[in-house]
Structures are given as C-alpha cells and as structure tokens.
Scaffold this motif. Structure first.
Motif, PDB file in Angstrom:
ATOM      1  N   GLY A 131       0.780  -1.236   0.000  1.00 56.77           N
ATOM      2  CA  GLY A 131       0.000   0.000   0.000  1.00 56.77           C
ATOM      3  C   GLY A 131       0.812   1.286   0.000  1.00 56.77           C
ATOM      4  N   ARG A 132       2.079   1.196  -0.260  1.00 56.24           N
ATOM      5  CA  ARG A 132       2.889   2.415  -0.293  1.00 56.24           C
ATOM      6  C   ARG A 132       2.776   3.112  -1.635  1.00 56.24           C
ATOM      7  N   THR A 133       2.755   4.429  -1.605  1.00 55.10           N
ATOM      8  CA  THR A 133       2.828   5.183  -2.853  1.00 55.10           C
ATOM      9  C   THR A 133       4.161   5.911  -2.865  1.00 55.10           C
ATOM     10  N   ARG A 134       4.496   6.472  -4.018  1.00 55.31           N
ATOM     11  CA  ARG A 134       5.806   7.112  -4.137  1.00 55.31           C
ATOM     12  C   ARG A 134       5.680   8.620  -4.268  1.00 55.31           C
ATOM     13  N   MET A 135       6.692   9.307  -3.751  1.00 50.90           N
ATOM     14  CA  MET A 135       6.705  10.746  -3.953  1.00 50.90           C
ATOM     15  C   MET A 135       7.014  11.032  -5.425  1.00 50.90           C
ATOM     16  N   LYS A 136       7.987  10.276  -5.956  1.00 51.86           N
ATOM     17  CA  LYS A 136       8.326  10.470  -7.365  1.00 51.86           C
ATOM     18  C   LYS A 136       7.946   9.201  -8.112  1.00 51.86           C
ATOM     19  N   ALA A 137       6.740   9.172  -8.653  1.00 52.08           N
ATOM     20  CA  ALA A 137       6.300   7.996  -9.385  1.00 52.08           C
ATOM     21  C   ALA A 137       7.052   7.941 -10.707  1.00 52.08           C
ATOM     22  N   MET A 138       7.444   6.718 -11.087  1.00 55.83           N
ATOM     23  CA  MET A 138       8.151   6.585 -12.357  1.00 55.83           C
ATOM     24  C   MET A 138       7.137   6.549 -13.498  1.00 55.83           C
ATOM     25  N   SER A 139       7.495   7.200 -14.608  1.00 55.32           N
ATOM     26  CA  SER A 139       6.599   7.116 -15.758  1.00 55.32           C
ATOM     27  C   SER A 139       7.439   7.192 -17.027  1.00 55.32           C
TER      28      SER A 139
END
Lengths: 291, 281
Positions: A232-240
C-alpha cells in the motif's frame, strides 16, 4: 583520499540520458551487454563502440570522468589480454621458453579487450546517469512479478537503497576517524604489513560502532514514521515513461536489429569463431572461479 | 611556537566540475600562547583551515610554517609535529576504540614513542585534568555518558602534551554545564602556555574566552580582531549569516533607549557593570 572510487557514482548533469526512466536504462544496459556476447566479428564491435560513443555523447559526461572508474579494473583487462595472447592455440608467430604467441591468440586478446572495455563503459554509463535511488526503484519495479513467488521485492530494494545511501556517509566517517587517529600518531603508512593491519583496529572499531549506532537511529526513525514495508505504499516520485523513453526503446530495437543483421552478414572466419567461443569459455570458468 | 599561514588555498574535488574552493588564499600568523577563535557559518572553510594547519590535508596552493619551518618540506619531522599540534575533531567521542578508558588515552602517547609507564602517567594526568575520576579508568569508553566520552577523547589528545591545541566545535551537543567546563579548561590550558585554536559557531563561547577572533566567510578571512572590534560590526556579521552575542544586541537596545552605555560589550558580566555605571551617573 577515499573519494576516488567512481564505481556506482552518480554524475550530476541534465541530459537526455539522465532523464530517461531508470527501467529503460536498466533494460537497455542489459540488452547492450548481451549484445556484446552475441557476435564475434570486428565489424559488430566497431558498430557497438560507435553506438556507445553516441550514447556517452548524449549523456554529457566528460570522457575523462568515464575513464577514471576504469583504473580499478585495469588489472582484469591486462590479465585478460595476457591470458589470451599466451594461452591459445593456432598459427604460431613467436615461440620462446614455455610461451607461444599465436595469430589467433592476438586476435582473441584484442576482441576480448574491446568486449570488456565496452562492457565496463556501458554499465558505468548507467550508474553515472542514474541515482542509486532511481536504480533501486527501477529494479524494484522490474522485479515486481517475483512477488507472486513471495519474494520480498520491496524490502530487498529498501535494504539496497539504504546500503547505497550509507556508502558515502560511512566513507566520510572513515575519512574523519582516519584523520583523528593520524593526528594521534597512528601509523597508517608503515610498510610492515603486520603493523599496518594492527593500525586498522583504531579505525575499524569506531567505524563499526558508528555504523551500528546509525543503523539503530535509522530503524527508530523509520518506526517512528510508521514504516511497515511495501504493502500500500505510494511514491513521492512515481516513475513514468516519457516520449524520450519511447524514442529510446525504438533506438534500442533498431540497435538489436542492426547487430543481428551485421552479425549474420559478416560471419567471417568461421574457425576463429569456434576458437573464440572455446577460449571465451576457458576464460570465463577461471575468472568466475577466481571470484 | 608560532604558526604562519601563507597564501593557503584548498579545493575539494580539485579538477572536477564539483570542485569547491574551501579555503581561498588565506594568510595569517598565530603567535605562540594565543587563544584564537575561528568562527563562520557551515561551509565557510574553518574546519578545512585547521586540518591544513595540522597537515592532515595537503594544500592545493600555499604553505604552512611552524616556527619558520615549512610543514610540507621533506626534512620536516611530521611525527614530531603530531606531538606538537593536537587536534580534537567534531564529536571526538566517535574515535574511541580501546577496551578501557586508560588504554584509549594512552594510544597517542604510545604512538609518540613514550614508554608504557610514561604513557600511563601522561594519560593519568590528562584524565584527572578533565575530571575523570581514577576509579573509572578501567571502564569501557563505550559505557560512559556522552559528556564523559567527550572529555575522555579530549584527554586522548591532551595526553600527547601538545604545544598547540586545535578544537573543532568541542562544545557541540553538550549541555550548558558541560560547555562551561570544557571552555574553562581550555582557558586554564591557555594560561599555562598552550596555543589554543577554537573553531566554533557559537559567538557566546568565543566572545567570552578568546583573545582574538577570526571570522571566516566563503574560504576567506572576513574579519580579524579582538572581540570588541569584531562584534562592533554587527551589520556585516549579519550579512554573512552570523550574529553577535545576545549581549551586544541588548546593549545596542539600551543605548537606543537613551541610556548612555558603551555598545562594544561582549559578555554578560561586562554588560552588567556598564549598565550599572551608566545608571549611577
């Protein structure tokens, strides 16, 4: 004095390569490395070298900086060349004492040298243009499918990024402790190996104490922030993936195609090819077991 | 023992795009027996400067002379220099490594070539001077309190009996009592003839104890003078991110309120006397 280690060091710059998604770079590097072992003629090597030069040029990393990391693997390169020159069979050119230098041996030595050189430059290009954090994020994402087999991918990635993050800190700490002990008269430059080993104690003991202290502090800080692993963790800098990544994938596909094409078209020296594969195996087995 | 620094420059990562000039063409002389404070905000080059003086870093340019002798010269006896200049780094307690306090403090003297017995004597003197009781000499340096660790580490340097003592933020992380203790000790060492170089960012500490203040900014000596001279330039200090001691601000406020007091006051005691004097008139 400890700052000269380039391996795994990030070079800050703003380039097309730096901006690529880490996953693109990891896969790209892997593909490039495999490609170096796919073919066996000089034309392909020249093509791979040109391609790498082009990518290095795009990355805006000064060549001087690239080669600084090569010093540590110089021994491996020299060893490879010597091994190939002296210990392969074929048309004899020179013969003295127990050594024979063959035409094939020289050819293999040159090929191996180029191959290893490109391999090292290629992989250090990735670490120079990708921060350790991006790298672990990329690896985590690429290894995600393993979660099906209950592999703790996130935890391993976290451990890796913490370890990487601590390298410069511990390096600095070592430097400081070394200076403090030198100032207290510790003899770190003695030629006698026993005295030198003994003189490491005043450096290693405080270093370990400090590493454990830092680890404890970090664990406490993570716990205080309710860290509980990957679920359930999200990222501050999501990769795209960006447009640049699509271009990179296309170029990579083109590269693979070109390499296969060149490799099939210029299949010269068939007996040399066989010899080299044999030598390659003979080379790989001792190097691997030497590790 | 005089220290002379001539056109000293030091660059970190010299020759790379990340090169930082930490010390930039600094020249100064510190005569023997002086108590010097070096102040400056983080990254102003103060720690680098003292490491250059102790020969722990090789200068990019310029030289350091000890009593007229170039410390970089081949003829110079560096081992002897280590016993002449003692340096206490930031958080020195992280350099402790031995099994007992006494053994740890003996490390320096033994390295200087002293006999076991002499080393123990030197260590005992230094430890007692720093207020470590004899009965804890056998304790592990990892089991004592933070403040005691700090004092043991300072004793480890002091036991080498240096002529010049350099301390980098020796009071960082200590409580007010511990701070006064350490600084008071430095003052008494100075009075017994040692040259003391105190690197600090605490204006209060520096104002109270030192003879001379060197203010560093961006690798250069920004100001050089005694406390009163330096702290009378409050505006300039603030420009480079430093502040004068609280007392200086108080005296300025008192002065601006119309009470005729001198404003070049740096310690609380002086301020007290000055205000009383002004009020009596």
């Amino acid at each position: 004095m400890l700052k000269d280690i380039t391996l795994g060091q990030y070079y800050r710059a703003d380039s097309v390569i730096h901006r690529l998604d880490p996953r693109t770079k990891i896969v790209g590097t892997l593909v490039y490395m495999i490609s170096l072992f796919l073919f066996n003629n000089l034309i392909c090597y020249v093509f791979a070298a040109v391609f790498l030069t082009f990518v290095v040029g795009l990355s805006k990393i000064p060549p001087k900086f690239m080669f600084r990391g090569m010093r540590s693997v110089l021994f491996l390169l020299v060893f490879t060349v010597i091994y190939n020159i002296f210990l392969s069979t074929g048309t004899v050119i020179v013969k003295f004492w127990v050594f024979t230098i063959t035409y094939e041996g020289i050819q293999q030595a040159v090929c191996m040298l180029i191959r290893l050189f490109l391999l090292i430059v290629g992989s250090s290009l990735m670490t120079l243009t990708t921060t350790p954090n991006q790298l672990t994020d990329g690896l985590e994402s690429l290894f995600k499918p393993l979660k099906i087999f209950k592999v703790p991918v996130h935890e391993m990635a976290m451990m890796m990024s913490i370890a990487l993050r601590f390298i410069p800190i511990l390096m600095e700490e070592t430097d400081r402790i070394m200076k403090a002990q030198i100032a207290r008269g510790a003899d770190l430059e003695n030629r006698n190996i026993f005295i030198r080993v003994k003189s490491l104690i005043p450096i290693l003991v405080p270093l370990f104490v400090s590493a454990f202290r830092r680890a404890g502090d970090l664990a406490l800080a993570m716990e205080a922030r309710c860290y509980h692993g990957g679920e359930g963790r999200t990222r501050m800098k999501a990769m795209s993936f960006s447009a640049g990544d699509i271009v990179a994938w296309v170029i990579l596909a083109g590269y693979i195609f070109a390499v296969v094409f060149l490799g099939v078209t210029f299949k010269t020296f068939p007996e040399f090819l066989v010899l080299e594969m044999k030598a390659g195996l003979e080379y790989l087995i001792p190097t691997l077991s030497a590790r | 023992m005089d220290i002379e620094v001539r056109n000293l420059t030091y660059e970190y990562d010299s020759g790379t795009p990340q090169a930082v000039r930490a010390v930039d063409d600094v020249s100064l002389t510190i005569p023997g027996g002086q108590f010097v404070g070096i102040v400056g905000h983080t990254g102003s080059g103060k720690s680098t400067l003292v490491q250059l003086i102790d020969g722990l870093l090789k200068p990019t340019a310029g030289s350091v002379y000890l009593d007229g002798e170039d410390i970089a010269s081949r003829k110079f006896d560096r081992k002897h220099m280590r016993s002449l200049i003692g340096i206490v780094f930031q958080y020195p307690e992280y350099q402790l490594f031995e099994t007992t306090i006494l053994k740890d403090v003996c490390f320096g003297p033994l390295n200087m070539g002293l006999k076991q017995e002499e080393a123990v004597n030197a260590a005992t003197d230094a430890l007692l001077r720093l207020g470590i009781p004899r009965e804890s000499f056998g304790a592990s340096p990892f089991e004592i309190s933070g403040g005691q660790k700090r004092r043991v580490a300072i004793a480890g340097v002091l036991a080498m009996n240096p002529k010049i003592l350099i301390l980098d933020e020796p009071t960082a992380g200590l409580d007010p009592g511990g701070r006064e203790e350490v600084l008071g000790l430095l003052k008494s060492l100075n009075e017994s003839g040692l040259t003391i170089i105190l690197v600090s960012h605490s204006m209060e500490d520096v104002a109270k104890y030192v003879d001379r203040i060197l203010v560093m900014n961006e690798g250069k000596i920004f100001m050089d003078g005694n406390g009163k001279e330096v702290f009378s330039h409050v505006e300039q200090l603030e420009e480079i991110g430093l502040a004068a001691p609280e007392v200086a601000y108080l005296m300025k406020a008192v002065h601006d309120a119309g009470i005729p007091v001198a404003t070049n006051i740096t310690t609380a005691e002086e301020a007290c006397g000055e205000i009383l004097r002004a009020l009596k008139n």
